[in-house]
Design a protein around this motif. Structure first.
Motif, PDB file in Angstrom:
ATOM      1  N   ILE A   1      88.978  -0.993  47.642  1.00 34.22           N
ATOM      2  CA  ILE A   1      89.885  -0.880  46.502  1.00 34.22           C
ATOM      3  C   ILE A   1      89.207  -1.448  45.257  1.00 34.22           C
ATOM      4  CG2 ILE A   1      92.129  -1.599  45.553  1.00 34.22           C
ATOM      5  CD1 ILE A   1      92.413   0.390  47.903  1.00 34.22           C
ATOM      6  N   GLY A   2      88.536  -2.573  45.406  1.00 36.88           N
ATOM      7  CA  GLY A   2      87.833  -3.196  44.283  1.00 36.88           C
ATOM      8  C   GLY A   2      86.767  -2.290  43.695  1.00 36.88           C
ATOM      9  N   ARG A   3      86.013  -1.594  44.553  1.00 34.28           N
ATOM     10  CA  ARG A   3      84.978  -0.661  44.064  1.00 34.28           C
ATOM     11  C   ARG A   3      85.600   0.420  43.184  1.00 34.28           C
ATOM     12  NH1 ARG A   3      82.492  -1.838  48.695  1.00 34.28           N
ATOM     13  NH2 ARG A   3      83.513  -0.271  49.968  1.00 34.28           N
ATOM     14  N   VAL A   4      86.712   0.979  43.635  1.00 33.90           N
ATOM     15  CA  VAL A   4      87.390   2.017  42.859  1.00 33.90           C
ATOM     16  C   VAL A   4      87.847   1.471  41.510  1.00 33.90           C
ATOM     17  CG1 VAL A   4      89.486   3.432  42.741  1.00 33.90           C
ATOM     18  CG2 VAL A   4      88.142   3.374  44.848  1.00 33.90           C
TER      19      VAL A   4
ATOM     20  N   THR B   1      91.348  -1.027  34.255  1.00 36.83           N
ATOM     21  CA  THR B   1      91.584  -1.027  35.701  1.00 36.83           C
ATOM     22  C   THR B   1      92.653   0.003  36.060  1.00 36.83           C
ATOM     23  OG1 THR B   1      90.969  -3.351  35.761  1.00 36.83           O
ATOM     24  CG2 THR B   1      92.145  -2.492  37.674  1.00 36.83           C
ATOM     25  N   PHE B   2      93.710   0.052  35.267  1.00 39.29           N
ATOM     26  CA  PHE B   2      94.758   1.056  35.480  1.00 39.29           C
ATOM     27  C   PHE B   2      94.157   2.463  35.399  1.00 39.29           C
ATOM     28  CE2 PHE B   2      97.843   4.012  33.561  1.00 39.29           C
ATOM     29  CZ  PHE B   2      98.780   4.054  34.569  1.00 39.29           C
ATOM     30  N   LEU B   3      93.325   2.709  34.390  1.00 36.75           N
ATOM     31  CA  LEU B   3      92.723   4.035  34.229  1.00 36.75           C
ATOM     32  C   LEU B   3      91.780   4.372  35.380  1.00 36.75           C
ATOM     33  CD1 LEU B   3      92.089   4.005  30.375  1.00 36.75           C
ATOM     34  CD2 LEU B   3      93.889   5.212  31.634  1.00 36.75           C
ATOM     35  N   ALA B   4      91.059   3.387  35.898  1.00 34.85           N
ATOM     36  CA  ALA B   4      90.189   3.632  37.054  1.00 34.85           C
ATOM     37  C   ALA B   4      91.028   4.050  38.263  1.00 34.85           C
ATOM     38  CB  ALA B   4      89.361   2.389  37.368  1.00 34.85           C
ATOM     39  N   GLY B   5      92.179   3.395  38.454  1.00 34.94           N
ATOM     40  CA  GLY B   5      93.076   3.776  39.542  1.00 34.94           C
ATOM     41  C   GLY B   5      93.625   5.177  39.355  1.00 34.94           C
ATOM     42  N   CYS B   6      93.969   5.521  38.120  1.00 33.70           N
ATOM     43  CA  CYS B   6      94.457   6.877  37.824  1.00 33.70           C
ATOM     44  C   CYS B   6      93.395   7.922  38.123  1.00 33.70           C
ATOM     45  CB  CYS B   6      94.876   6.983  36.358  1.00 33.70           C
ATOM     46  SG  CYS B   6      96.363   6.047  35.945  1.00 33.70           S
ATOM     47  N   ARG B   7      92.154   7.634  37.730  1.00 30.14           N
ATOM     48  CA  ARG B   7      91.061   8.585  37.960  1.00 30.14           C
ATOM     49  C   ARG B   7      90.885   8.861  39.450  1.00 30.14           C
ATOM     50  NH1 ARG B   7      86.131   6.067  35.949  1.00 30.14           N
ATOM     51  NH2 ARG B   7      86.274   4.986  37.924  1.00 30.14           N
ATOM     52  N   GLU B   8      90.987   7.832  40.263  1.00 30.09           N
ATOM     53  CA  GLU B   8      90.755   7.971  41.699  1.00 30.09           C
ATOM     54  C   GLU B   8      91.959   8.536  42.452  1.00 30.09           C
ATOM     55  OE1 GLU B   8      88.727   7.755  45.357  1.00 30.09           O
ATOM     56  OE2 GLU B   8      87.954   7.542  43.323  1.00 30.09           O
ATOM     57  N   TRP B   9      93.147   8.018  42.166  1.00 28.00           N
ATOM     58  CA  TRP B   9      94.308   8.352  42.981  1.00 28.00           C
ATOM     59  C   TRP B   9      95.366   9.176  42.265  1.00 28.00           C
ATOM     60  CZ3 TRP B   9      93.269   2.722  43.350  1.00 28.00           C
ATOM     61  CH2 TRP B   9      92.433   2.410  44.411  1.00 28.00           C
ATOM     62  N   GLY B  10      95.185   9.449  40.994  1.00 27.52           N
ATOM     63  CA  GLY B  10      96.118  10.294  40.247  1.00 27.52           C
ATOM     64  C   GLY B  10      97.553   9.805  40.333  1.00 27.52           C
ATOM     65  N   GLY B  11      98.467  10.737  40.564  1.00 33.06           N
ATOM     66  CA  GLY B  11      99.886  10.434  40.600  1.00 33.06           C
ATOM     67  C   GLY B  11     100.289   9.508  41.728  1.00 33.06           C
ATOM     68  N   ARG B  12      99.539   9.534  42.786  1.00 33.91           N
ATOM     69  CA  ARG B  12      99.819   8.642  43.905  1.00 33.91           C
ATOM     70  C   ARG B  12      99.803   7.180  43.447  1.00 33.91           C
ATOM     71  NH1 ARG B  12      95.412   7.980  48.434  1.00 33.91           N
ATOM     72  NH2 ARG B  12      96.467   6.503  49.770  1.00 33.91           N
TER      73      ARG B  12
END
Length: 156
Positions: free
Chosen positions: A40-43, A65-76
């Motif tokens: 999770i940290g890498r993402v 960090t929020f944007l990195a999560g959006c890029r990887e997991w999108g709406g999820r």
């Protein structure tokens, strides 16, 4: 300033509810993907400890960090957080026709078109009162045709 675009209807949420949602979504993703906090940290571009802290403490995500999560997991990832402010995730290039209520637009225009065509002759003067709906239908059908062309790999 009381302009509706400045002070529109707002959803109220607390910082703690935002952090609780963030904790829940990161924990769920970790569990569903059988990931580690290091994964999770890498993402997120963070250390294993920092990723775990985002899911287990009152430490809010920063914007990168929020944007990195959006890029990887999108709406999820984004939807549980955006829901707090009445938003939802849409992929770039997505066409959200649900906001236009296509079926209602077509159903509203249909009786007028039937009446106009009843005599077998359609004239501009008969169409003018329905111009707004006709243009709305045109916009929608153009979107649909572009979506179909893209699906087929062609040019719209």
């Amino acid at each position: 300033m009381t302009a509706p675009h400045i002070h529109g209807r707002r959803r109220t949420f607390s910082a703690s509810s935002a952090v609780d949602a963030q904790n829940a979504v990161l924990t769920a993703i970790k569990t569903e993907d059988a990931a580690t906090w290091a994964d999770i940290g890498r993402v997120l571009g963070k250390s294993e400890d920092r990723a775990a802290a985002y899911a287990n403490t009152a430490s809010p995500l920063d914007l990168p960090t929020f944007l990195a999560g959006c890029r990887e997991w999108g709406g999820r990832f984004a939807d549980p957080l955006l829901t707090l402010v009445g938003g939802r995730w849409a992929e770039a290039g997505a066409i959200c026709t649900g906001d236009e209520k296509a079926a209602l637009t077509l159903a509203t225009l249909l009786p007028a078109v039937i009446a106009i065509e009843a005599d077998g002759l359609t004239e501009a003067v008969e169409l003018v009162p329905h111009e707004v709906l006709i243009r709305r239908v045109h916009r929608l059908t153009t979107l649909w045709l572009n979506m179909i062309a893209e699906e087929k790999g062609g040019v719209s």
